[in-house]
Design a protein around this motif. Structure first.
Motif, PDB file in Angstrom:
ATOM      1  N   SER A  43       0.811  -1.215   0.000  1.00 45.21           N
ATOM      2  CA  SER A  43       0.000   0.000   0.000  1.00 45.21           C
ATOM      3  C   SER A  43       0.843   1.264   0.000  1.00 45.21           C
ATOM      4  O   SER A  43       0.327   2.346  -0.289  1.00 45.21           O
ATOM      5  CB  SER A  43      -0.943   0.006   1.200  1.00 45.21           C
ATOM      6  OG  SER A  43      -0.218   0.181   2.418  1.00 45.21           O
ATOM      7  N   THR A  44       2.112   1.145   0.317  1.00 44.14           N
ATOM      8  CA  THR A  44       2.999   2.316   0.304  1.00 44.14           C
ATOM      9  C   THR A  44       3.827   2.381  -0.974  1.00 44.14           C
ATOM     10  O   THR A  44       4.789   3.151  -1.054  1.00 44.14           O
ATOM     11  CB  THR A  44       3.941   2.288   1.514  1.00 44.14           C
ATOM     12  OG1 THR A  44       4.738   1.099   1.473  1.00 44.14           O
ATOM     13  CG2 THR A  44       3.144   2.313   2.816  1.00 44.14           C
ATOM     14  N   ASN A  45       3.458   1.564  -1.960  1.00 44.98           N
ATOM     15  CA  ASN A  45       4.179   1.536  -3.224  1.00 44.98           C
ATOM     16  C   ASN A  45       3.228   1.729  -4.393  1.00 44.98           C
ATOM     17  O   ASN A  45       2.049   1.363  -4.316  1.00 44.98           O
ATOM     18  CB  ASN A  45       4.906   0.191  -3.400  1.00 44.98           C
ATOM     19  CG  ASN A  45       6.104   0.052  -2.492  1.00 44.98           C
ATOM     20  OD1 ASN A  45       7.227   0.367  -2.880  1.00 44.98           O
ATOM     21  ND2 ASN A  45       5.877  -0.419  -1.267  1.00 44.98           N
ATOM     22  N   ALA A  46       3.727   2.328  -5.449  1.00 49.73           N
ATOM     23  CA  ALA A  46       3.007   2.353  -6.724  1.00 49.73           C
ATOM     24  C   ALA A  46       3.434   1.110  -7.485  1.00 49.73           C
ATOM     25  O   ALA A  46       4.606   0.972  -7.863  1.00 49.73           O
ATOM     26  CB  ALA A  46       3.331   3.616  -7.508  1.00 49.73           C
ATOM     27  N   TRP A  47       2.500   0.200  -7.703  1.00 52.32           N
ATOM     28  CA  TRP A  47       2.865  -1.102  -8.269  1.00 52.32           C
ATOM     29  C   TRP A  47       1.789  -1.548  -9.258  1.00 52.32           C
ATOM     30  O   TRP A  47       0.712  -1.971  -8.876  1.00 52.32           O
ATOM     31  CB  TRP A  47       3.029  -2.123  -7.153  1.00 52.32           C
ATOM     32  CG  TRP A  47       3.626  -3.415  -7.606  1.00 52.32           C
ATOM     33  CD1 TRP A  47       4.040  -3.739  -8.863  1.00 52.32           C
ATOM     34  CD2 TRP A  47       3.875  -4.564  -6.800  1.00 52.32           C
ATOM     35  NE1 TRP A  47       4.541  -5.001  -8.906  1.00 52.32           N
ATOM     36  CE2 TRP A  47       4.461  -5.539  -7.648  1.00 52.32           C
ATOM     37  CE3 TRP A  47       3.682  -4.857  -5.466  1.00 52.32           C
ATOM     38  CZ2 TRP A  47       4.835  -6.791  -7.187  1.00 52.32           C
ATOM     39  CZ3 TRP A  47       4.053  -6.101  -5.004  1.00 52.32           C
ATOM     40  CH2 TRP A  47       4.619  -7.063  -5.841  1.00 52.32           C
TER      41      TRP A  47
END
Length: 297
Positions: A43-47
């Motif tokens: 949730s803390t990454n753009a993936w």
């Protein structure tokens, strides 16, 4: 060196205990702890699927604040949950009162009444989808016999949520009935005998004796139904896929679409975390209300 006391020798940290505890700890960590930690990390990454993740901090959570479709799904979830709890609670309590009476063949009738909750959700969804068909469905045929115009049911934005709630009510009213019926069976009879001597009528007995005594059981039913309804997915997806348009898209369906249709795993994970927090808060509130529902007599 002094010998260990019996309490120390038999404590939970004794080395001999670890071979028995370790498999359970590993299983819990693998099945529960690791997936949630991994979801928090995602949730803390753009993936996006097919690309490498890169850290964006709280950007995914800040994106939720301006996501109109997320807030629309939130509204659908709350309205669907409220109706899917209230309707079975009322009907299930009434059914419990009926089946608690000394009626003929009540055992057979109870067995028939609980049959809907034994059906699988997808099978229920397929059957009700055919019943909701605007031209060929049996429900519109029954309405025509009463002179009522045909309804679009799940095929119209204004009626899709109530139609889905109707299915949920049909399937899970028996569960509420069984819970409340257990409360009715456990009630003492002395208060009713005293009320009868005092000249109380049926409504007064229900209002001042029966209802306060079955309230803890009704709260149990509310907790079970609320947690189940707020995360409902299978029936809604099988019947409407969130349509028409996004009229029946709940948070669960929006999360599914973001993660597995649009392949935005980072944003989908942020939605999952927020959804989990909502369920935890709702559960704590319901448990608090359950603790306050005490026997009053």
């Amino acid at each position: 060196m002094s010998a260990a006391s019996p309490a120390q020798a038999s404590g939970p940290l004794r080395p001999g205990y670890w071979p028995f505890i370790l498999p359970a700890l590993v299983l819990v960590a693998a099945v529960i702890v690791f997936p949630w930690l991994f979801t928090l990390w995602m949730s803390t990454n753009a993936w996006q699927v097919g690309s490498a993740p890169h850290f964006v901090g709280l950007d995914n959570y800040l994106r939720l604040a301006g996501d109109g479709r997320f807030w629309e799904a939130m509204g659908h979830t709350l309205s669907y949950t409220a109706l899917s709890v209230l309707a079975p609670l009322i009907l299930g309590t009434l059914a419990a009162l009926v089946f608690d009476s000394k009626m003929p063949i009540r055992g057979v009738l109870r067995g028939i009444f609980v049959m809907p909750m034994m059906a699988t959700p997808v099978a229920v969804a397929l059957v009700w989808t055919m019943m909701f068909h605007p031209q060929l469905g049996v429900l519109n045929y029954l309405l025509s016999l009463l002179g009522i115009p045909a309804q679009a049911w799940i095929f119209e934005q204004g009626t899709v949520i109530p139609s889905l709630v109707l299915v949920e009510t049909w399937q899970w009213t028996p569960l509420v009935m069984l819970i409340v019926l257990g409360g009715l069976a456990s009630m003492p009879r002395e208060p009713f005998e005293s009320a009868q001597i005092d000249g109380a009528n049926g409504w007064q007995k229900f209002r001042y004796i029966t209802l306060p005594m079955i309230l803890p059981f009704m709260m149990i039913a509310v907790i079970i139904r609320s947690i189940d309804a707020v995360k409902s997915f299978d029936i809604i997806y099988a019947m409407t896929q969130g349509g028409p348009g996004t009229a029946s898209e709940t948070i669960n369906l929006y999360l599914y679409n973001v993660a597995f249709a649009y392949y935005d795993l980072g944003y989908g994970s942020a939605i999952a975390v927020v959804f989990f927090v909502i369920i935890v808060v709702m559960s704590l509130v319901l448990l608090h209300l359950r603790q306050r529902a005490k026997w009053n007599i």
